[in-house]
Design a protein around this motif. Structure first.
Motif, PDB file in Angstrom:
ATOM      1  N   PRO A 616       0.820  -1.209   0.000  1.00 37.00           N
ATOM      2  CA  PRO A 616       0.000   0.000   0.000  1.00 37.00           C
ATOM      3  C   PRO A 616       0.856   1.263   0.000  1.00 37.00           C
ATOM      4  O   PRO A 616       2.018   1.236   0.401  1.00 37.00           O
ATOM      5  CB  PRO A 616      -0.801  -0.124   1.296  1.00 37.00           C
ATOM      6  N   THR A 617       0.270   2.358  -0.417  1.00 38.63           N
ATOM      7  CA  THR A 617       0.966   3.642  -0.455  1.00 38.63           C
ATOM      8  C   THR A 617       1.066   4.224   0.949  1.00 38.63           C
ATOM      9  O   THR A 617       0.137   4.103   1.751  1.00 38.63           O
ATOM     10  CB  THR A 617       0.207   4.627  -1.366  1.00 38.63           C
ATOM     11  N   GLY A 618       2.186   4.841   1.253  1.00 39.30           N
ATOM     12  CA  GLY A 618       2.357   5.457   2.562  1.00 39.30           C
ATOM     13  C   GLY A 618       1.344   6.555   2.820  1.00 39.30           C
ATOM     14  O   GLY A 618       0.879   7.221   1.888  1.00 39.30           O
ATOM     15  N   GLU A 619       1.010   6.775   4.090  1.00 42.69           N
ATOM     16  CA  GLU A 619      -0.049   7.723   4.446  1.00 42.69           C
ATOM     17  C   GLU A 619       0.448   9.153   4.617  1.00 42.69           C
ATOM     18  O   GLU A 619      -0.278  10.105   4.322  1.00 42.69           O
ATOM     19  CB  GLU A 619      -0.735   7.265   5.735  1.00 42.69           C
ATOM     20  N   LYS A 620       1.661   9.351   5.116  1.00 44.14           N
ATOM     21  CA  LYS A 620       2.142  10.706   5.424  1.00 44.14           C
ATOM     22  C   LYS A 620       3.062  11.237   4.326  1.00 44.14           C
ATOM     23  O   LYS A 620       2.763  12.210   3.652  1.00 44.14           O
ATOM     24  CB  LYS A 620       2.881  10.688   6.774  1.00 44.14           C
ATOM     25  N   LEU A 621       4.204  10.587   4.164  1.00 44.97           N
ATOM     26  CA  LEU A 621       5.201  10.990   3.173  1.00 44.97           C
ATOM     27  C   LEU A 621       5.597   9.744   2.382  1.00 44.97           C
ATOM     28  O   LEU A 621       6.635   9.135   2.633  1.00 44.97           O
ATOM     29  CB  LEU A 621       6.420  11.621   3.852  1.00 44.97           C
ATOM     30  N   PRO A 622       4.758   9.319   1.455  1.00 47.57           N
ATOM     31  CA  PRO A 622       4.967   8.029   0.786  1.00 47.57           C
ATOM     32  C   PRO A 622       6.255   7.985  -0.029  1.00 47.57           C
ATOM     33  O   PRO A 622       6.716   8.994  -0.577  1.00 47.57           O
ATOM     34  CB  PRO A 622       3.734   7.900  -0.108  1.00 47.57           C
ATOM     35  N   LEU A 623       6.812   6.781  -0.092  1.00 50.24           N
ATOM     36  CA  LEU A 623       8.042   6.529  -0.838  1.00 50.24           C
ATOM     37  C   LEU A 623       7.720   6.037  -2.242  1.00 50.24           C
ATOM     38  O   LEU A 623       6.605   5.622  -2.541  1.00 50.24           O
ATOM     39  CB  LEU A 623       8.887   5.486  -0.102  1.00 50.24           C
ATOM     40  N   TYR A 624       8.732   6.072  -3.112  1.00 48.46           N
ATOM     41  CA  TYR A 624       8.668   5.519  -4.470  1.00 48.46           C
ATOM     42  C   TYR A 624       7.530   6.140  -5.281  1.00 48.46           C
ATOM     43  O   TYR A 624       6.760   5.453  -5.924  1.00 48.46           O
ATOM     44  CB  TYR A 624       8.565   3.986  -4.423  1.00 48.46           C
ATOM     45  N   GLN A 625       7.472   7.468  -5.226  1.00 46.06           N
ATOM     46  CA  GLN A 625       6.463   8.194  -5.982  1.00 46.06           C
ATOM     47  C   GLN A 625       6.997   8.723  -7.311  1.00 46.06           C
ATOM     48  O   GLN A 625       6.223   9.098  -8.185  1.00 46.06           O
ATOM     49  CB  GLN A 625       5.952   9.376  -5.148  1.00 46.06           C
ATOM     50  N   HIS A 626       8.320   8.780  -7.460  1.00 47.43           N
ATOM     51  CA  HIS A 626       8.934   9.298  -8.677  1.00 47.43           C
ATOM     52  C   HIS A 626      10.053   8.352  -9.098  1.00 47.43           C
ATOM     53  O   HIS A 626      10.962   8.085  -8.315  1.00 47.43           O
ATOM     54  CB  HIS A 626       9.502  10.701  -8.457  1.00 47.43           C
ATOM     55  N   VAL A 627       9.977   7.820 -10.303  1.00 50.20           N
ATOM     56  CA  VAL A 627      10.978   6.881 -10.782  1.00 50.20           C
ATOM     57  C   VAL A 627      11.551   7.401 -12.098  1.00 50.20           C
ATOM     58  O   VAL A 627      10.818   7.568 -13.074  1.00 50.20           O
ATOM     59  CB  VAL A 627      10.364   5.484 -10.990  1.00 50.20           C
ATOM     60  N   PRO A 628      12.869   7.665 -12.171  1.00 47.36           N
ATOM     61  CA  PRO A 628      13.760   7.687 -11.013  1.00 47.36           C
ATOM     62  C   PRO A 628      13.568   8.957 -10.204  1.00 47.36           C
ATOM     63  O   PRO A 628      13.166   9.978 -10.749  1.00 47.36           O
ATOM     64  CB  PRO A 628      15.157   7.653 -11.644  1.00 47.36           C
ATOM     65  N   ARG A 629      13.852   8.897  -8.906  1.00 44.86           N
ATOM     66  CA  ARG A 629      13.680  10.058  -8.043  1.00 44.86           C
ATOM     67  C   ARG A 629      14.682  11.139  -8.429  1.00 44.86           C
ATOM     68  O   ARG A 629      15.899  10.906  -8.422  1.00 44.86           O
ATOM     69  CB  ARG A 629      13.887   9.651  -6.584  1.00 44.86           C
ATOM     70  N   PRO A 630      14.220  12.326  -8.776  1.00 40.79           N
ATOM     71  CA  PRO A 630      15.145  13.380  -9.217  1.00 40.79           C
ATOM     72  C   PRO A 630      15.878  14.009  -8.041  1.00 40.79           C
ATOM     73  O   PRO A 630      15.364  14.062  -6.921  1.00 40.79           O
ATOM     74  CB  PRO A 630      14.221  14.392  -9.885  1.00 40.79           C
ATOM     75  N   LEU A 631      17.086  14.488  -8.297  1.00 40.81           N
ATOM     76  CA  LEU A 631      17.832  15.253  -7.310  1.00 40.81           C
ATOM     77  C   LEU A 631      17.602  16.739  -7.552  1.00 40.81           C
ATOM     78  O   LEU A 631      17.644  17.192  -8.701  1.00 40.81           O
ATOM     79  CB  LEU A 631      19.324  14.956  -7.416  1.00 40.81           C
ATOM     80  N   PRO A 632      17.369  17.507  -6.510  1.00 38.66           N
ATOM     81  CA  PRO A 632      17.256  18.962  -6.705  1.00 38.66           C
ATOM     82  C   PRO A 632      18.608  19.547  -7.087  1.00 38.66           C
ATOM     83  O   PRO A 632      19.659  18.975  -6.776  1.00 38.66           O
ATOM     84  CB  PRO A 632      16.786  19.468  -5.341  1.00 38.66           C
ATOM     85  N   PRO A 633      18.625  20.683  -7.759  1.00 35.57           N
ATOM     86  CA  PRO A 633      19.911  21.308  -8.120  1.00 35.57           C
ATOM     87  C   PRO A 633      20.653  21.768  -6.875  1.00 35.57           C
ATOM     88  O   PRO A 633      20.051  22.174  -5.880  1.00 35.57           O
ATOM     89  CB  PRO A 633      19.495  22.491  -8.996  1.00 35.57           C
ATOM     90  N   LEU A 634      21.967  21.671  -6.922  1.00 37.75           N
ATOM     91  CA  LEU A 634      22.816  22.116  -5.827  1.00 37.75           C
ATOM     92  C   LEU A 634      23.613  23.313  -6.308  1.00 37.75           C
ATOM     93  O   LEU A 634      24.319  23.243  -7.320  1.00 37.75           O
ATOM     94  CB  LEU A 634      23.754  20.996  -5.378  1.00 37.75           C
ATOM     95  N   ALA A 635      23.517  24.407  -5.596  1.00 40.31           N
ATOM     96  CA  ALA A 635      24.194  25.639  -6.006  1.00 40.31           C
ATOM     97  C   ALA A 635      25.690  25.396  -6.169  1.00 40.31           C
ATOM     98  O   ALA A 635      26.335  24.782  -5.318  1.00 40.31           O
ATOM     99  CB  ALA A 635      23.939  26.735  -4.976  1.00 40.31           C
ATOM    100  N   GLY A 636      26.221  25.855  -7.287  1.00 33.97           N
ATOM    101  CA  GLY A 636      27.656  25.756  -7.522  1.00 33.97           C
ATOM    102  C   GLY A 636      28.115  24.473  -8.158  1.00 33.97           C
ATOM    103  O   GLY A 636      29.317  24.302  -8.410  1.00 33.97           O
ATOM    104  N   SER A 637      27.189  23.532  -8.425  1.00 31.40           N
ATOM    105  CA  SER A 637      27.601  22.256  -9.011  1.00 31.40           C
ATOM    106  C   SER A 637      27.103  22.151 -10.443  1.00 31.40           C
ATOM    107  O   SER A 637      26.249  22.899 -10.895  1.00 31.40           O
ATOM    108  CB  SER A 637      27.057  21.087  -8.198  1.00 31.40           C
TER     109      SER A 637
END
Length: 637
Positions: A616-637
């Protein structure tokens, strides 16, 4: 030391054959039928259509595979932000991401960190820098190391307070901390070849060996993973159920410096573990024999209250079938050390013992990497234990079971990637709901300091393992980093005249650049940088007859050596390609519950080694919702 078994002759031959691939597992060894290495009930197995040869002209995948280097950049950022220079570079362990405040502030002491969290982070500063080449955290790394070196006394041992596992006054000799620092100094030596480190490391090894107990040539520590002073062992939370987890340090030292005595001692400790010597001679086996001082210490130890009958009727060692009770990380970290000694010696009994332990971990967890913190009360994961299983799997792959590279890859692709913390919108919304107004904004600002770190405890399908509890735990932050480094470091390995590509992961190594087209296309390109025989290992579930190989865009006969596709005499500049059809399937797996509880059943939708959906899907902060899970940009990289 005449009562120690001598294996010096064995050791002399190990340094050149540590990781030679061995035979494939037989079908009888695989835990589940139609998809090897997966557990539970497997249904709806389908093979993805083969890729047209014309697609070989596509130089890069349309969607980037898991980016271990980018994960390392974010991890280094988390390391840089964690210590507090104003407090002598004291690190933070107590991180609860949905609490207010989520962690101690700039001037708030976190006493649990001493001799544990800071030492684990010390390892990862250099490893994350190795992965991404970023030197921005060097000043913080030097501060943390200087703090740790302050624990090292002239006797070769680290003396630290016991706040991590007891409330005893003063400082105590601690082999956990000493071993962690010993590994750090061995890593320094491998990079710098600074001979001044050799006598320091030798003295630390001798100090650790001197504290051991002996029985018929087998070594053990009656006090487990506790600490001691001139009066003897202290009774702490580490006494009732924890083995002395220093084997990885002894094995690392033995390998780094070629120290035969150290390897002999490491083997003696493995013999003691396999014979359950610590349990038989455990300091708490008969509480009536404790000194008055130790009995007073026991009153300050929560573990005695949790397991009051353990000394009388519970064998807390590893059973003959590899199973055990209670804390997974305590057994996993020791198991990793046992497995590392198995890599150095290839001793059949030890390899078999380690494999049984690893298989128990895998049977009780999930195939995507969730490992329960406690085998007796499996409510939540612990990333420390996940990292231990990843390291054990890598060792067993080196000991002749290369299919365990799939375990390493799967755990990192799924659990570890999900465990890396970022301020995602669903997290921010939940935090503001729990802490409205100014409090919520201040809490989120502090939580941002931990982005790139790894969450310590998660539910199977939710970042919250219970209600709105979202623990990071400082010990687990660097262990997630150890996991990505283990995968990165073992993707491409050179052994003599041959190069082995063990996993389908992106890696730009000195020997070759590996480009993966996963998760949606079963293709790996190998751009050769150094002339060698190249060996590529497809996943264990890939059907050999359907695998295709290409050299510089032209099809070649698929040549096998064990579990590996071989490209003989590859020249610098060659482009080698292996294509294997992906499989999709549905897995239903039952996760055992605590005593008296029914447990849980999950349904996992897989594409190769990647989780597409979890029910079942998690109730609060469910996992495995984005495949592949993206990384946010990191300043300076």
């Amino acid at each position: 030391m005449s009562n120690q078994p001598c294996i010096a002759a064995v050791f002399l031959g190990t340094l050149t054959m540590l990781t030679m691939p061995g035979p494939s597992l037989s079908a009888a060894d695989n835990p589940a039928g139609p998809v090897p290495s997966f557990h539970g009930e497997i249904t709806s197995v389908e093979t993805k259509a083969d890729m047209p040869e014309a697609d070989l002209t596509v130089p890069v995948p349309s969607q980037r595979d898991i980016d271990l280097v980018a994960m390392a950049r974010w991890a280094l950022e988390a390391l840089r932000r964690n210590p507090r220079p104003a407090l002598g570079y004291e690190c933070r362990f107590s991180i609860s991401l949905l609490a207010y405040p989520p962690a101690p502030g700039p001037t708030d002491h976190d006493t649990i960190t001493a001799g544990d969290t800071e030492n684990r982070m010390d390892w990862e500063f250099s490893r994350m820098k190795e992965m991404c080449g970023d030197a921005s955290a060097d000043e913080m790394a030097r501060g943390v190391r200087q703090r740790i070196m302050g624990h090292l006394h002239p006797d070769g041992l680290c003396w630290v307070p016991t706040a991590a596992f007891a409330r005893l006054p003063g400082s105590w000799a601690n082999h956990w901390t000493t071993g962690k620092l010993l590994v750090s100094l061995c890593d320094d030596y491998r990079r710098s070849k600074d001979e001044a480190l050799r006598p320091v490391c030798r003295k630390m090894f001798e100090a650790l060996r001197r504290r051991a107990d002996w029985s018929d040539g087998r070594a053990y520590y009656a006090g487990g993973n506790s600490c001691w002073n001139d009066h003897g062992w202290a009774i702490t939370d580490a006494s009732p159920y924890s083995p002395a987890m220093l084997l990885i340090a002894i094995a690392t030292y033995a390998h780094t410096f070629g120290d035969r005595e150290a390897l002999d001692f490491a083997v003696a400790v493995t013999e003691g573990e396999m014979a359950s010597e610590q349990w038989e001679h455990w300091i708490l086996r008969d509480p009536s024999k404790l000194t008055d001082e130790q009995k007073a210490q026991a009153k300050l130890t929560s573990s005695i209250a949790i397991w009051p009958t353990a000394p009388a009727n519970t064998n807390l060692s590893v059973r003959a079938d590899g199973s055990f009770d209670h804390h997974s990380h305590m057994r996993g970290h020791q198991g990793w050390g046992m497995a590392q000694v198995a890599v150095l010696t290839h001793e059949p009994r030890l390899v078999a013992w380690c494999k049984r332990l690893l298989d128990f971990f895998l049977a009780r967890g999930t195939d995507f990497g969730w490992i329960p913190e406690s085998m007796t009360y499996p409510q939540r994961s612990e990333t420390c234990a996940v990292a231990d299983v990843i390291s054990m799997a890598a060792c067993m792959a080196e000991c002749g079971y290369p299919e365990y590279w799939d375990t390493v890859e799967r755990f990192v692709r799924n659990y570890i990637r999900e465990a890396q913390f970022f301020l995602a919108p669903d997290y921010e919304d939940l935090y503001r709901k729990l802490h409205p107004g100014e409090e919520g904004e201040k809490g989120l600002a502090m939580a941002r300091e931990f982005e790139g770190g790894f969450q310590g405890a998660m539910g199977i399908n939710d970042r919250c393992y219970a209600n709105t509890t979202m623990d990071m735990m400082g010990c687990c932050v660097p262990e997630g980093m150890r996991s990505i480094h283990t995968a990165w470091n073992n993707t491409v390995v050179r052994r003599g005249a041959a190069v082995y590509v063990n996993m389908s992961l992106d890696r730009d190594a000195p020997e070759a650049k590996i480009t993966s087209f996963l998760p949606y296309t079963g293709r790996v390109d190998i751009t050769v940088k150094t002339a060698a025989d190249f060996h590529f290992r497809p996943p264990v579930w890939a059907v050999k007859e359907q695998i295709k190989a290409y050299r510089n865009g032209k099809p070649v006969e698929v040549e096998w050596k064990g579990s590996y596709v071989v490209f003989p005499a590859a020249a610098s500049g060659d482009k080698l390609t292996v294509i294997y059809p992906l499989i999709s399937f549905v897995q239903k797996q039952h996760i055992q519950g605590a005593p008296g509880e029914p447990g849980r059943t999950i349904t996992v939708h897989w594409l190769g080694n990647t989780v597409l959906k979890l029910e079942p899907t998690g109730e609060k902060l469910p996992l495995y919702q984005h495949v592949p899970r993206p990384l946010p940009p990191l300043a300076g990289s």
